[in-house]
Structures are given as C-alpha cells and as structure tokens.
Scaffold this active site. Structure first.
Site, PDB file in Angstrom:
ATOM      1  N   GLU A  96     -12.965  -4.537   6.167  1.00 18.91           N
ATOM      2  CA  GLU A  96     -12.885  -4.610   4.714  1.00 18.91           C
ATOM      3  C   GLU A  96     -11.293  -4.733   4.601  1.00 18.91           C
ATOM      4  O   GLU A  96     -10.564  -3.912   5.457  1.00 18.91           O
ATOM      5  CB  GLU A  96     -13.748  -3.764   3.915  1.00 18.91           C
ATOM      6  N   ASP A  97     -10.908  -5.393   3.490  1.00 15.71           N
ATOM      7  CA  ASP A  97      -9.116  -5.278   3.446  1.00 15.71           C
ATOM      8  C   ASP A  97      -8.995  -3.957   2.929  1.00 15.71           C
ATOM      9  O   ASP A  97      -8.090  -3.368   3.383  1.00 15.71           O
ATOM     10  CB  ASP A  97      -8.957  -6.463   2.364  1.00 15.71           C
ATOM     11  N   ASP A 100     -10.846   1.381  -1.834  1.00 15.98           N
ATOM     12  CA  ASP A 100     -10.255   1.946  -2.949  1.00 15.98           C
ATOM     13  C   ASP A 100     -11.294   3.113  -3.641  1.00 15.98           C
ATOM     14  O   ASP A 100     -11.252   3.962  -2.930  1.00 15.98           O
ATOM     15  CB  ASP A 100     -10.154   0.596  -3.973  1.00 15.98           C
ATOM     16  N   LYS A 128      -6.797   3.448  -0.023  1.00 21.41           N
ATOM     17  CA  LYS A 128      -6.102   4.179  -1.194  1.00 21.41           C
ATOM     18  C   LYS A 128      -6.905   5.520  -1.353  1.00 21.41           C
ATOM     19  O   LYS A 128      -7.745   5.487  -2.289  1.00 21.41           O
ATOM     20  CB  LYS A 128      -6.289   3.471  -2.472  1.00 21.41           C
ATOM     21  N   PHE A 155      -0.805  -2.006  -6.472  1.00 25.56           N
ATOM     22  CA  PHE A 155      -1.718  -3.287  -6.329  1.00 25.56           C
ATOM     23  C   PHE A 155      -0.967  -4.205  -5.192  1.00 25.56           C
ATOM     24  O   PHE A 155       0.107  -4.420  -5.615  1.00 25.56           O
ATOM     25  CB  PHE A 155      -1.974  -3.960  -7.606  1.00 25.56           C
ATOM     26  N   ARG A 168      -3.059 -14.866  -1.151  1.00 22.99           N
ATOM     27  CA  ARG A 168      -3.998 -14.660   0.067  1.00 22.99           C
ATOM     28  C   ARG A 168      -3.122 -15.266   1.513  1.00 22.99           C
ATOM     29  O   ARG A 168      -3.353 -14.515   2.701  1.00 22.99           O
ATOM     30  CB  ARG A 168      -5.446 -15.378   0.136  1.00 22.99           C
TER      31      ARG A 168
END
Ligand code: XMP
Ligand code: MG
Length: 180
Positions: A96-97, A100, A128, A155, A168
């Site tokens: 996953e990127d 959060d 995060k 962000f 992206r």
C-alpha cells in the site's frame, strides 16, 4: 493547492529505500510462494518498483480500494477485484502507498484473510502513525511521516500518490499546501 518547492523524499532517496525493502523482503521470503497484492491506484508505482528490485520470484495481483475524495477520508471503503484463488497456499504481502488511519488496510486484510493465505503481512511506502484509528501495523515501512516537521497536517503526492487524480507521475514525493 500548491506543491512544496523541494521534495519531501527525492527520487534517489525513494529508490534507495525501495531497494533496501526489497532486499529485506527477498531474504524473509526466500523459497516461499510470494504474492504481492498491490492496492490500486496509489501503490501501483511502488509495487512495480519493489517487484523489480526483488531477487526472488514473486507473483503480482491488484485490487482496487477507494476511500478518499480530495484530502479527506470519504468514510467508507469500497473494494473491487479482490483476488481469491490466487492467494491459496501463498505467502501474501499487501503493498500500500500510505498507512494513515489504517481503515483501508484493515478492510483489505479482512477480505484477503478469507482466502486462507499461508501468511499475510503488510508493506507500506509511507506511514502516518499519529493518524492511526485501526489496530494495524506494517511489517515493512519505507518512511514515517512526522507531523511535528510541518505546521499543518501533512498531505503528500507523487510516486503514485494523488490529489484528485493529479501528480501520480511525479518521481519524487512532495507535500501539498493550501494556497493562501
Ligand atoms: P487510511 O486512512 O484508510 O487511508 O489508512 C489510506 C489511504 O488514504 C490515502 N491517503 C493519502 N493519499 N496523500 C495521498 O495522496 C496523503 O497524504 C494521504 N494520506 C492518506 C491513500 O490513498 C491511502 O491509500
Ligand atoms: Mg491508496
């Protein structure tokens, strides 16, 4: 919204860290039937670089998760094209990127677990930790984002990460700021 002038993580820094993660994963999964399951769309760039840096064979699957509109969580997580039979008797590493709140990964893990992989672990490019709501942790983490280094909530975009589908394709990761 505007991009930071300097990247938070340069292309060189990202590529070096991806190679380190791939080396670690290659050692840990040597001789095992590894499948990378990449979450679309954000993790696609990271997953393809990671796959090409592994020195062990691995399969690649994708699933689609959608939870965000703009920079705010949309609250619900929609999952599509979740692999099933492809995971049976395999060691699965979810790619996953960003980790959060953890809600997305929690939802994905629950779906994947139903297909009885031999093992199931998580690899994220960014974390995060201060934002966590679900009890999720990653076995492999690229970079931790520290909110104290920024006056506003961080962000980030680039290297697969978007703001309303933009940015992206950037090779580095930048922070996004309100235009005042
Ligand atoms: P949760 O809260 O479920 O969210 O862990 C994970 C998803 O939220 C998106 N996200 C971001 N996307 N820059 C982005 O481009 C960010 O700083 C950011 N923070 C969260 C992302 O899609 C991730 O999959
Ligand atoms: Mg994402």
């Amino acid at each position: 919204m505007r991009l930071s002038e300097q990247p938070l993580f340069s292309e060189e820094t990202i590529q070096a860290r991806v190679r380190e993660l791939a080396a670690e994963i290659s050692l840990d999964y040597a001789g095992k039937p590894l499948v990378l399951v990449s979450v679309l769309k954000g993790a696609a760039v990271f997953a393809s670089d990671l796959l090409r840096s592994l020195v062990i064979p691995a399969e690649l699957e994708f699933l689609r998760a959608k939870s965000y509109a703009g920079t705010q969580s949309a609250g619900t997580i929609l999952l599509h094209h979740v692999p099933g039979e492809e995971l049976k008797n395999k060691d699965v590493l979810l790619i996953e990127d960003i980790l959060d709140t953890g809600e997305t990964i929690a939802a994905v893990l629950e779906k994947l677990r139903a297909h009885k992989p031999v093992s199931l672990a998580v690899c994220v490019l960014l974390d995060k930790p201060h934002r966590r709501a679900a009890d999720i942790s990653a076995r492999y983490t690229g970079f931790r984002l520290n909110p104290r280094t920024s006056s506003d909530e961080l962000f980030v975009v680039g290297y697969g990460l978007d703001y309303d589908e933009a940015y992206r394709g950037l090779r580095a990761i930048y922070t996004l700021h309100e235009t005042r």
